[in-house]
Design a protein around this motif. Sequence first.
Motif, mmCIF file in Angstrom:
data_model
loop_
_atom_site.group_PDB
_atom_site.id
_atom_site.type_symbol
_atom_site.label_atom_id
_atom_site.label_comp_id
_atom_site.label_asym_id
_atom_site.label_seq_id
_atom_site.Cartn_x
_atom_site.Cartn_y
_atom_site.Cartn_z
ATOM 1 N N ALA A 21 2.947 -5.034 -6.409
ATOM 2 C CA ALA A 21 2.862 -6.566 -5.986
ATOM 3 C C ALA A 21 4.173 -7.035 -6.198
ATOM 4 C CB ALA A 21 1.965 -7.230 -7.377
ATOM 5 N N ASP A 22 5.160 -6.493 -7.434
ATOM 6 C CA ASP A 22 6.514 -6.743 -7.453
ATOM 7 C C ASP A 22 7.344 -6.610 -6.038
ATOM 8 O OD1 ASP A 22 5.790 -8.114 -10.083
ATOM 9 O OD2 ASP A 22 6.562 -6.264 -11.142
ATOM 10 N N ASN A 23 6.977 -5.332 -5.918
ATOM 11 C CA ASN A 23 7.823 -4.871 -4.622
ATOM 12 C C ASN A 23 7.413 -5.450 -3.408
ATOM 13 O OD1 ASN A 23 8.855 -2.876 -6.616
ATOM 14 N ND2 ASN A 23 7.991 -1.139 -5.689
ATOM 15 N N GLY A 24 6.273 -5.523 -3.178
ATOM 16 C CA GLY A 24 6.012 -6.498 -1.951
ATOM 17 C C GLY A 24 5.916 -5.707 -0.643
ATOM 18 N N THR A 25 6.372 -4.265 -0.811
ATOM 19 C CA THR A 25 6.603 -3.419 0.260
ATOM 20 C C THR A 25 6.037 -2.045 -0.132
ATOM 21 O OG1 THR A 25 8.651 -2.979 0.211
ATOM 22 C CG2 THR A 25 8.240 -4.861 1.493
ATOM 23 N N LEU A 26 5.695 -1.188 1.016
ATOM 24 C CA LEU A 26 5.487 0.242 0.677
ATOM 25 C C LEU A 26 5.677 0.888 2.164
ATOM 26 C CD1 LEU A 26 4.598 2.385 -1.409
ATOM 27 C CD2 LEU A 26 2.166 2.107 -0.607
ATOM 28 N N ARG A 27 6.335 1.960 2.017
ATOM 29 C CA ARG A 27 6.736 2.726 3.397
ATOM 30 C C ARG A 27 7.503 1.891 4.005
ATOM 31 N NH1 ARG A 27 4.161 7.766 3.881
ATOM 32 N NH2 ARG A 27 3.934 7.318 6.120
ATOM 33 N N GLY A 28 8.251 1.024 3.796
ATOM 34 C CA GLY A 28 8.989 0.359 4.532
ATOM 35 C C GLY A 28 8.406 -0.963 5.269
ATOM 36 N N GLN A 29 7.172 -0.942 4.988
ATOM 37 C CA GLN A 29 6.333 -2.239 5.643
ATOM 38 C C GLN A 29 5.966 -3.077 4.503
ATOM 39 O OE1 GLN A 29 3.515 -1.013 8.477
ATOM 40 N NE2 GLN A 29 4.263 0.934 8.397
ATOM 41 N N PRO A 30 5.893 -4.365 4.894
ATOM 42 C CA PRO A 30 5.253 -5.484 4.085
ATOM 43 C C PRO A 30 3.754 -5.043 3.618
ATOM 44 C CG PRO A 30 6.545 -6.467 5.768
ATOM 45 C CD PRO A 30 6.233 -5.110 6.162
ATOM 46 N N ILE A 31 3.452 -5.293 2.354
ATOM 47 C CA ILE A 31 1.934 -5.192 1.985
ATOM 48 C C ILE A 31 1.393 -6.350 2.355
ATOM 49 C CG2 ILE A 31 0.441 -4.810 0.054
ATOM 50 C CD1 ILE A 31 2.560 -3.334 -1.490
ATOM 51 N N SER A 32 0.173 -6.072 3.297
ATOM 52 C CA SER A 32 -0.627 -7.535 3.607
ATOM 53 C C SER A 32 -1.695 -7.669 2.670
ATOM 54 C CB SER A 32 -1.096 -6.939 5.179
ATOM 55 O OG SER A 32 -1.510 -5.873 4.967
ATOM 56 N N LYS A 33 -2.059 -6.335 2.080
ATOM 57 C CA LYS A 33 -3.391 -6.549 1.261
ATOM 58 C C LYS A 33 -3.322 -5.358 0.532
ATOM 59 C CE LYS A 33 -8.453 -6.283 1.956
ATOM 60 N NZ LYS A 33 -9.766 -6.399 2.805
ATOM 61 N N LEU A 34 -3.797 -5.880 -0.775
ATOM 62 C CA LEU A 34 -4.231 -4.787 -1.916
ATOM 63 C C LEU A 34 -5.450 -4.890 -2.511
ATOM 64 C CD1 LEU A 34 -3.260 -2.425 -3.879
ATOM 65 C CD2 LEU A 34 -2.377 -4.506 -5.431
ATOM 66 N N THR A 35 -6.503 -3.727 -2.358
ATOM 67 C CA THR A 35 -7.486 -3.791 -3.024
ATOM 68 C C THR A 35 -7.802 -2.787 -4.137
ATOM 69 O OG1 THR A 35 -8.656 -4.123 -0.572
ATOM 70 C CG2 THR A 35 -10.182 -3.220 -2.502
ATOM 71 N N LEU A 36 -8.206 -3.284 -5.376
ATOM 72 C CA LEU A 36 -8.490 -2.612 -6.743
ATOM 73 C C LEU A 36 -9.976 -2.213 -6.752
ATOM 74 C CD1 LEU A 36 -6.065 -4.443 -9.111
ATOM 75 C CD2 LEU A 36 -5.470 -2.616 -7.269
#
Length: 321
Positions: A21-36
């Motif tokens: 959530a702090d980073n906002g990106t993963l693998r060079g792409q913006p995170i659009s959704k996170l499911t826990l």
Amino acid sequence: MNILIIGGGGVVGQKLAAKLADNGTLRGQPISKLTLADINDPASVAASFPVETTTCNIADADSVAQVVTADTDVIYLLAAIVSAHAEEDFDAGWQINMMGTMHVLERARALGTKPVVVFTSSIAVFGGEVPDPIIDHTFLNPQTSYGAQKAVGELLINDYSRKGFIDGRGFRLPTISVRPGKPNRAASSFMSSILREPLNGQSANCPVDGDFLHYYLSPRKCVENLIKGAEIPEDDLGQNRCMMMPGRMWSVRELIDAMTAVAGPEPAKLITWDAQPDIQAIVKGWRFDLRPEKAIKLGLEADGSFEDNIRYYLEDDKPAA
């Protein structure tokens, strides 16, 4: 980038979610959704993108199918029952730790979307009559049911990756210490409780001798490594997708000395030393001279000192007075 954390209610899952959530990106792409997802509905985290929480029983293929969807790009497969619990309840260990992994991988195969799957294994896959040091290509020889279940998971990650069903990578976690919260049923649980409880002004028992050696990593570094691990290019992983996560080896006495160096002498006075043969029988079967050369070459890191582990707990997790 749509990310799913299975085991998102646990200590590592919650910290991983917060860091993403702090980073906002993963693998060079913006995170659009996170499911826990977890067996019980996990706590959410604040983020600039949508965060969903849900229940999932990985021992049930239909439950897994509800959370692993066609738009899932990255799956963190953290969920498991821990070592002593898996040893006590043989059937539950295999249903959750092995069949649960199979259900996730089979769902990914059925969807045909080749998600990145980050699997948390354990150094418990090693043991028995193998020579020291343990290197990345030492054969797996677990001496507990939990270790055997994780070893099977590693083989599945490799084979499903070889077939192109997933882009898998597995990391054998050191013992994560100092963990926040309460003791769990892991045989290694005391490796946090003998530090966490005294730092919180409470007593704790150490079931092994002070010279007992083990392999450790802080929660903060573990999360950083899980994020780096998801970002390793597939071509750099080679034919064996599973590797040791970097950690460092210290004795119990060195852990307590580090706590004293950071927090003063009073916490160590709250530790008792009553031997527990059942715990000793499990943890003394684990192997300790570990050389995580592959992961280090790929950019993963260990803590600089155990004093750092203590400081991270005080900064990140110690309850307010």
